[in-house]
Scaffold this active site. Structure first.
Site, mmCIF file in Angstrom:
data_model
loop_
_atom_site.group_PDB
_atom_site.id
_atom_site.type_symbol
_atom_site.label_atom_id
_atom_site.label_comp_id
_atom_site.label_asym_id
_atom_site.label_seq_id
_atom_site.Cartn_x
_atom_site.Cartn_y
_atom_site.Cartn_z
ATOM 1 N N TRP A 8 38.522 40.239 32.395
ATOM 2 C CA TRP A 8 38.837 40.925 33.637
ATOM 3 C C TRP A 8 39.395 42.311 33.325
ATOM 4 C CZ3 TRP A 8 43.678 42.621 35.430
ATOM 5 C CH2 TRP A 8 43.654 43.168 36.710
ATOM 6 N N ASP A 52 37.206 45.739 38.186
ATOM 7 C CA ASP A 52 38.406 46.095 38.944
ATOM 8 C C ASP A 52 39.164 47.231 38.280
ATOM 9 O OD1 ASP A 52 38.006 44.274 40.950
ATOM 10 O OD2 ASP A 52 39.457 42.809 40.228
ATOM 11 N N LYS A 81 30.914 43.525 51.306
ATOM 12 C CA LYS A 81 31.345 43.393 49.913
ATOM 13 C C LYS A 81 31.692 41.921 49.727
ATOM 14 C CE LYS A 81 34.885 45.112 46.659
ATOM 15 N NZ LYS A 81 34.057 45.821 45.658
ATOM 16 N N ARG A 121 45.242 32.525 42.218
ATOM 17 C CA ARG A 121 45.395 33.482 43.324
ATOM 18 C C ARG A 121 45.634 32.741 44.637
ATOM 19 N NH1 ARG A 121 43.033 38.769 42.897
ATOM 20 N NH2 ARG A 121 42.375 38.499 45.052
ATOM 21 N N ASP A 156 32.905 38.971 47.689
ATOM 22 C CA ASP A 156 33.782 38.791 46.532
ATOM 23 C C ASP A 156 33.879 37.317 46.157
ATOM 24 O OD1 ASP A 156 35.488 39.549 44.501
ATOM 25 O OD2 ASP A 156 36.888 40.616 45.802
ATOM 26 N N MET A 157 34.295 37.073 44.904
ATOM 27 C CA MET A 157 34.553 35.719 44.387
ATOM 28 C C MET A 157 35.613 35.861 43.299
ATOM 29 S SD MET A 157 32.123 33.120 42.259
ATOM 30 C CE MET A 157 32.639 31.427 41.924
#
Length: 721
Positions: free
Chosen positions: A186, A534, A462, A429, A464-465
């Site tokens: 990440w 990111d 967008k 998260r 996201d996952m």
């Protein structure tokens, strides 16, 4: 003379396509510059005969079993196209299965074939049982790409459990190779790694339920290639779930690459009459180095995979509100940001997280895809109308595969998440994963997204996952069926996207998975762009984007200009940040409420410049001139498809002692043509307004870059006679 002409024609490679040379039991898949030749040998085994630069039919010989000792070779075979786990085979199998009576031996032999246009299908089956495999090949002549996959069908009366189902095995000529692949984590994705192919197996894989940040399903093999010269064999899998690529060097120095579904935690039962299709595995060959290999892949992605391939459209300049507002989203706040973004020349305004459910933080609301009435008392339409009145389209962020335990959906359907009964439900998260393999979950997600798009004029989502799969249980089905989850989950995500795009044909989608966790040839047939990382820190992005470019086109590479310091405390100039982001599809993600007028003015000029060159950047040919892995200077050059324009981006990360940079030589221009040279910041030294292509490629440019994080953009326009 006529006889000589005929002989000359016979000695040349035939036209690109697929054909059967019946006299030698060979199948030739031919592209503009390559030949891929498969043969059926005297034992009815299907094997590779040749893969590389284009050759004539007269050069080809029939496939033959190889000799040797059983402990060295695989049943006397060399380069078997699709090996079962059976007989004298000790290499990585493409297919491993258990029959209803416990037999685990699979030996495949040729049965028949069919050619339709550019597609060849070879049917093989087990020597004794009715387990069929169709090996499907498609040639893409203009891009020098071959697509391979397998369809495995159980025609026995009992159940067959597939324990490994690979898409293909690629073989390269015998030799000593170097492997290139992309790895990371990440905020540090797509780092290029190169290492020798040593005896044994090197495994690249994901076991996380999606493509992953850790490895990307791309590989390249070479012996001594450079960016501009040498033979390179390369490949990429089209699958967004668990995948595996095994690079194997055998004891007799044969090198092969087998890839497809990851066989970790894999058991796929086939009832009588059922089939399983493997993901497509794309392969190609370049005789002109890594740069040419990348350009082949970029062309292939744009012309054969991209949703807009029939009528290519430029990717719009977008603004995303996340860094400005995070979860503190309001109608007036978003309108204010949209007004500022429009003044910069932004074409697509994207509202990020925080607009739905009880989404005031990351601990609640995921799964409740209805508008938060406190933040948007009149729904989204007033905001969308405002955005559109400013000349922009409206986009929105969603994360439909995820769910917070603190949500209405979870309270109504706690059984809808991936879990094992009685075991912990690991949260990351503060969220769990919906079991998209379930039909009811799939239909629910399609319904709520379809309603969102139907009720609102949304041009872009967008998607996201933000976490990976843990506790991969599916209690609603029998234990013997549960491990289908790894395949069915991805298939259903694909189906939702396909159905949404069919019903809303103007919709565009960005794939995001905590950054670059879902970037592959499977998702790229369904989305218009991908979120690269990111990590938007410009200096870090140079390496991330370079690695990305080895496999994927700059057109799909989304990059934002964000505020500094970012991620690592580094402060870079705004122009440098724009130049980095302009090398793909440009976005802006900084907090415009805090930008001074000077920065807003510079940003507007940068957006205007980008719009004037994006056709070349997004649709053109990329030449990597200087790598950020090899020194302080990074330089990339883009040439438009018609060759009339070139765009140079150059970056200097630091200069401890002030020295003049060596001349920077360009690539891909017409040596006989003249080009008008345009610099926007006076960072060229002694360059004439007009230069020949020969001078620019052989002598090159003198750049006036100095100090930390300096950069420039130079545009070249061919002067027509």
């Amino acid at each position: 003379m006529k006889i000589l002409a005929v002989l000359a024609m016979l000695s040349l490679p035939a036209a690109a396509g697929v054909r059967h040379l019946a006299d030698r039991s060979l199948f030739v898949l031919e592209t503009e510059r390559t030949s891929y030749v498969v043969g059926v040998n005297e034992s009815k085994q299907v094997q590779l005969v040749y893969w590389g630069a284009k050759v004539a039919d007269s050069d080809l010989s029939a496939a033959r079993r190889s000799g040797g000792f059983a402990f060295e070779n695989s049943d006397g075979m060399s380069a078997e196209e699709y090996a079962g786990f059976g007989g004298l085979r000790f290499v990585e199998p493409a297919l491993k299965a258990t029959f209803a009576d416990g037999v685990r031996d699979v030996v495949l032999r040729y049965v028949s074939h069919e050619i339709k246009g550019e597609t060849l299908e070879i049917r093989v089956k087990d020597i004794e049982r009715a387990l069929d495999v169709s090996l499907v090949y498609t040639a893409y002549p203009a891009q020098d790409i071959i697509k391979r996959s397998a369809r495995i069908t159980n025609r026995t009366p009992g159940k067959v459990v597939l324990e490994s189902a690979q898409s293909a095995t690629w073989h390269v000529p015998q030799g000593r190779y170097r492997l290139s692949y992309l790895t990371g984590r990440w905020a540090g994705e797509t780092n290029l790694v190169r290492e020798p192919v040593n005896p044994g197996k090197k495994i690249l894989e994901s076991r996380r339920g999606n493509t992953s940040h850790q490895f990307n399903p791309w590989f390249a093999l070479d012996e001594s290639a450079t960016e501009t010269a040498g033979n390179v064999w390369f490949g990429a899998l089209g699958w967004s779930g668990n995948w595996k690529i095994v690079v194997e060097r055998t004891p007799n120095d044969a090198t092969q690459v087998t890839g497809g579904y990851n066989d970790f935690d894999f058991a796929y039962p086939l009832a009588a009459g059922e089939s399983l299709e493997t993901p497509p595995f794309y392969g190609g060959f370049s005789g002109a180095g890594f740069g040419a290999a990348s350009r082949l892949m970029h062309r292939f992605e744009r012309s054969q995979l991209a949703p807009d391939r029939a009528a290519p459209k430029p990717r719009p300049v977008l603004y995303n509100s996340w860094e400005a507002t995070e979860f503190h989203v309001t109608e007036e706040g978003q309108k204010a940001l949209a007004t500022k973004a429009a003044k910069l020349g932004v074409e697509l305004f994207v509202m990020d997280d925080g607009w739905f459910g009880a989404r005031d933080h990351d601990r609640a609301g995921l799964g409740d895809w209805f508008v938060n009435k406190k933040k948007f008392p009149n729904g989204l339409k007033p905001l969308i109308s405002h955005v559109q009145s400013l000349g922009m389209k409206f986009g929105i962020w969603v994360e439909p595969e995820m769910i917070n335990p603190d949500s209405d959906l979870y309270r109504a359907h706690p059984d809808w998440v991936i879990h094992f009964p009685g075991r912990p439900r690991t949260e990351t998260r503060n969220q769990l994963i919906l079991n998209m393999a379930r039909e009811d979950v799939k239909e629910h997600i399609f319904k709520v997204l379809d309603a969102l798009l139907t009720e609102n004029d949304i041009a872009f989502i967008k998607w996201d996952m933000n976490r990976h799969v843990t506790e991969p249980g599916w209690p609603a089905v029998a234990p013997s069926e549960q491990r289908k989850i790894w395949v069915q989950y991805v298939r259903n995500v694909y189906e939702i996207i396909d159905r949404l795009r069919a019903k809303h044909p103007k919709l565009e989608i960005e794939s995001c998975s905590g950054g670059g966790g879902r970037v592959d040839y499977g998702i790229l047939t369904r989305v218009d762009q991908v979120w690269t990382s990111d990590n938007t820190e410009a200096f870090d992005r140079l390496k991330i984007q370079e690695g990305f470019s080895f496999a994927y086109s700059p057109k799909v590479m989304m990059d934002w200009v964000t505020d500094v310091p970012n991620m690592n405390g580094r402060v870079t100039p705004l122009a440098y940040r724009f130049h980095v982001a302009m090398q793909g599809s440009l976005g802006i993600g900084g907090d415009l409420n805090k930008w001074p007028e000077q920065d807003l003015g510079l940003a507007a000029k940068m957006v205007e410049l980008y719009k004037s060159i994006r056709g070349t950047v997004q649709e053109g040919e990329l030449y990597r001139l200087h790598s950020p892995r090899e020194g302080a200077l990074t330089a990339n050059f883009y040439v438009s498809p018609d060759g009339k324009r070139g765009v140079l981006f150059a970056f200097l990360d630091h200069q401890q002692f002030r020295r003049m940079l060596p001349p920077l030589s360009l690539k891909g221009l017409d040596a006989k043509a003249s080009y008008r040279v345009r610099s926007f910041d006076k960072k060229l030294m002694g360059s004439k307004e007009t230069q020949s292509g020969a001078w620019l490629m052989n002598r090159g440019l003198d750049l006036r870059l100095g100090g930390d994080y300096d950069s420039t953009v130079v545009v070249f326009e061919r002067i027509e006679p």
